[in-house]
Scaffold this motif. Structure first.
Motif, PDB file in Angstrom:
ATOM      1  N   GLN A   7      46.254  42.294  42.143  1.00  0.00           N
ATOM      2  CA  GLN A   7      44.948  42.609  42.720  1.00  0.00           C
ATOM      3  C   GLN A   7      44.027  43.261  41.697  1.00  0.00           C
ATOM      4  O   GLN A   7      42.815  43.264  41.851  1.00  0.00           O
ATOM      5  N   CYS A   8      44.602  43.862  40.648  1.00  0.00           N
ATOM      6  CA  CYS A   8      43.778  44.533  39.631  1.00  0.00           C
ATOM      7  C   CYS A   8      42.934  43.489  38.897  1.00  0.00           C
ATOM      8  O   CYS A   8      43.457  42.533  38.346  1.00  0.00           O
ATOM      9  N   GLY A  10      40.774  44.357  36.459  1.00  0.00           N
ATOM     10  CA  GLY A  10      40.553  44.819  35.095  1.00  0.00           C
ATOM     11  C   GLY A  10      39.192  45.439  34.826  1.00  0.00           C
ATOM     12  O   GLY A  10      38.884  45.796  33.686  1.00  0.00           O
ATOM     13  N   ALA A  11      38.371  45.607  35.855  1.00  0.00           N
ATOM     14  CA  ALA A  11      37.004  46.112  35.623  1.00  0.00           C
ATOM     15  C   ALA A  11      36.974  47.565  35.153  1.00  0.00           C
ATOM     16  O   ALA A  11      36.013  47.976  34.515  1.00  0.00           O
ATOM     17  N   ASP A  13      37.222  50.654  36.951  1.00  0.00           N
ATOM     18  CA  ASP A  13      36.687  51.799  37.705  1.00  0.00           C
ATOM     19  C   ASP A  13      37.653  52.989  37.683  1.00  0.00           C
ATOM     20  O   ASP A  13      37.253  54.116  37.954  1.00  0.00           O
ATOM     21  N   CYS A  14      38.933  52.698  37.389  1.00  0.00           N
ATOM     22  CA  CYS A  14      39.927  53.776  37.329  1.00  0.00           C
ATOM     23  C   CYS A  14      39.770  54.600  36.051  1.00  0.00           C
ATOM     24  O   CYS A  14      40.519  55.534  35.829  1.00  0.00           O
ATOM     25  N   ARG A  39      44.760  50.840  35.736  1.00  0.00           N
ATOM     26  CA  ARG A  39      44.735  49.497  35.154  1.00  0.00           C
ATOM     27  C   ARG A  39      45.922  49.280  34.212  1.00  0.00           C
ATOM     28  O   ARG A  39      46.579  48.226  34.266  1.00  0.00           O
ATOM     29  N   CYS A  80      39.833  52.371  44.270  1.00  0.00           N
ATOM     30  CA  CYS A  80      39.823  51.171  43.429  1.00  0.00           C
ATOM     31  C   CYS A  80      39.180  50.042  44.245  1.00  0.00           C
ATOM     32  O   CYS A  80      39.563  49.829  45.393  1.00  0.00           O
ATOM     33  N   PRO A  81      38.203  49.323  43.685  1.00  0.00           N
ATOM     34  CA  PRO A  81      37.533  48.279  44.465  1.00  0.00           C
ATOM     35  C   PRO A  81      38.494  47.198  44.957  1.00  0.00           C
ATOM     36  O   PRO A  81      38.227  46.541  45.959  1.00  0.00           O
ATOM     37  N   SER A  82      39.633  47.021  44.262  1.00  0.00           N
ATOM     38  CA  SER A  82      40.614  46.022  44.699  1.00  0.00           C
ATOM     39  C   SER A  82      41.761  46.659  45.480  1.00  0.00           C
ATOM     40  O   SER A  82      42.752  45.987  45.789  1.00  0.00           O
TER      41      SER A  82
HETATM   42  S1  SF4 Z   1      39.769  50.161  39.387  1.00  0.00           S
HETATM   43 FE1  SF4 Z   1      41.424  48.962  40.314  1.00  0.00          FE
HETATM   44  S2  SF4 Z   1      40.886  46.805  39.927  1.00  0.00           S
HETATM   45 FE2  SF4 Z   1      39.625  48.050  38.562  1.00  0.00          FE
HETATM   46  S3  SF4 Z   1      40.793  48.113  36.631  1.00  0.00           S
HETATM   47 FE3  SF4 Z   1      41.362  49.946  37.786  1.00  0.00          FE
HETATM   48  S4  SF4 Z   1      43.181  49.318  38.950  1.00  0.00           S
HETATM   49 FE4  SF4 Z   1      42.223  47.450  38.223  1.00  0.00          FE
END
Ligand code: SF4
Ligand code: SF4
Length: 441
Positions: A7-8, A10-11, A13-14, A39, A80-82
């Motif tokens: 689901q990650c 890679g954007a 936000d974490c 991530r 996390c958006p995902s």
């Molecule tokens: S915020 Fe969630 S989806 Fe985005 S990089 Fe981090 S773990 Fe992955």
């Protein structure tokens, strides 16, 4: 599990800075190190599970490192958006590693802490002496690799359950209907507002029994029949240490014991957020499939203290008239699992019953203690650094700026949050229900 890590997107936000607020992701915020981000954890776990390339196996140090630095705070689950739920992924993976390599002594002990404390209760004064005497406590901390700077939690001399039971011995009215309802469950009062089942979680029952009794007394004085039902520990510590097979036993037993008596009308109400929220978040997936429906129903009727009091306020069963209207200042730090799963709005709404209260929400994420994380020797500095990001400075400022003529409280519903605030600032935080009790007319 593989679907979860995929689901990650890679954007990143974490990799938020402290200035943006929220909980996600405390280990990254304090280190600014990619390997401490959600991530990185998702990427390394995905590599391990799908390809095992570059030598990544369950024993790979890279995997151990990213799992070890995760506080299991559930911040990513909600922010996390995902919705990458690293707390859950980490627990599942740790169980597989334990199956493969054996469970480390510290994880084994922490996962069974309630059983250790139950045994310790037989000789509570001796247990407390061993926990506080410098020589013995330093030996214990060395054996389990706890930070020497931390204090081993001590036990209440009488558990919440036994205190409530002996208090109930002085009450005579136990109706036939309640006897039937409670089977072997232990305590009833006859009042008019309704019946609720109070969950004597392992932290409150063994270490903060007076807090549990305070809540039971608050509810009784507000007119509720309070029953502490027969149940086992929540399994929160086992889940956090990746001992899911053990947690499954606790979850299954609790569903067996509670599902048929708890209902919307007579809910299960909890004091410690991480324990009662396990019923909603983890239990339906931990129990055997045949019990899942029952576990979900039970989870829907398992409420945090603030959810219950607000629900009753909305029904008109509790009102500001039940409480003093004198000024009081409250600085509120929510538990990270509470923030991730239900938010702290209900706690703020509960405090609206206190007409004279001014409530400040502390813009903190995880306090940094996260169960046993902050006790662990190698995590001690990280734990305090996380506390120093927002929580500790805000608490210090609140205390130094308080007006002596207005009572001021730092409120935190989490047992480990209160310990962390004490260790980091010297300030004794209280559970929100202690404030509600003190403000009763
Ligand atoms: S915020 Fe969630 S989806 Fe985005 S990089 Fe981090 S773990 Fe992955
Ligand atoms: S559970 Fe907390 S520490 Fe672990 S990855 Fe998620 S936000 Fe970070």
């Amino acid at each position: 599990m593989i679907c979860s890590v995929e689901q990650c997107n890679g954007a990143g936000d974490c990799r938020k800075s402290t200035l943006i607020g929220g909980t996600l992701c405390p280990s990254y915020k304090v280190s600014h190190n990619e390997t401490m981000s959600t991530r990185a954890r998702a990427n390394i776990i995905r590599e391990t599970l799908t390809h095992g390339i570059n030598g990544l196996t369950l024993e790979a140090p890279e995997l151990q490192e990213v799992l070890d630095s995760c506080l299991a705070c559930k911040g990513c689950r909600s922010e996390c958006p995902s919705n990458v739920d690293m707390t859950r992924i980490r627990a599942e993976l740790l169980q597989q590693i334990h199956d493969h390599k054996g469970t480390p002594l510290r994880s084994w002990m922490v996962a069974r802490m309630a059983s250790v404390q139950q045994l310790g209760h037989i000789v509570a004064p001796l247990y407390n002496l061993m926990a506080t005497w410098k020589l013995s406590s330093s030996i214990i901390k060395r054996i389990v690799s706890f930070a020497p700077e931390r204090n081993i939690p001590t036990l209440s001399l009488k558990t919440m359950r036994s205190q409530w039971s002996s208090c109930g011995g002085q009450q005579s009215a136990v109706s036939r209907q309640q006897k039937k309802l409670t089977h072997s469950h232990i305590h009833t009062f006859t009042h008019s507002q309704g019946t609720l089942f109070l969950f004597a979680d392992e932290f409150t029952n063994y270490m903060e029994a007076e807090l549990g009794i305070t809540f039971a007394n608050l509810l009784t004085r507000l007119g509720y029949n309070v029953i502490i039902p027969k149940h086992v520990e929540s399994g929160r510590a086992a889940i956090s240490k990746g001992c899911l097979k053990l947690a499954k036993k606790y979850a299954t037993r609790n569903v067996e014991l509670l599902a048929d008596i708890v209902s919307d009308e007579s809910p299960l109400v909890g004091i410690e957020p991480s324990c009662i929220l396990s019923f909603r978040d983890e239990y339906p997936d931990l129990v055997p499939i045949a019990m899942r429906k029952k576990a979900k129903q039970l989870g829907n009727n398992a409420l945090l203290f603030d959810e219950f009091l607000v629900r009753e306020m909305k029904k008109g069963n509790i009102s500001p008239d039940d409480f003093k209207d004198t000024p009081v200042e409250i600085w509120l730090h929510g538990h990270c699992h509470q923030k991730a799963l239900v938010g702290i709005e209900k706690t703020v709404e509960m405090f609206s019953l206190l007409s004279g209260a001014t409530v400040h929400r502390i813009a903190s994420g995880c306090c940094g203690m996260a169960g046993s994380f902050g006790y662990e020797k190698e995590h001690y500095k990280t734990s305090l650094a996380i506390g120093e990001m927002i929580l500790f400075p805000t608490v210090r400022k609140a205390v130094s700026g308080s007006n002596e003529s207005v009572p001021m409280f730092v409120a935190a519903p989490g047992t480990s949050c209160r310990q962390q605030i004490l260790d980091g600032t010297g300030v004794h935080a209280v559970h929100p229900i202690e404030i509600m009790y003190r403000m009763l007319k």
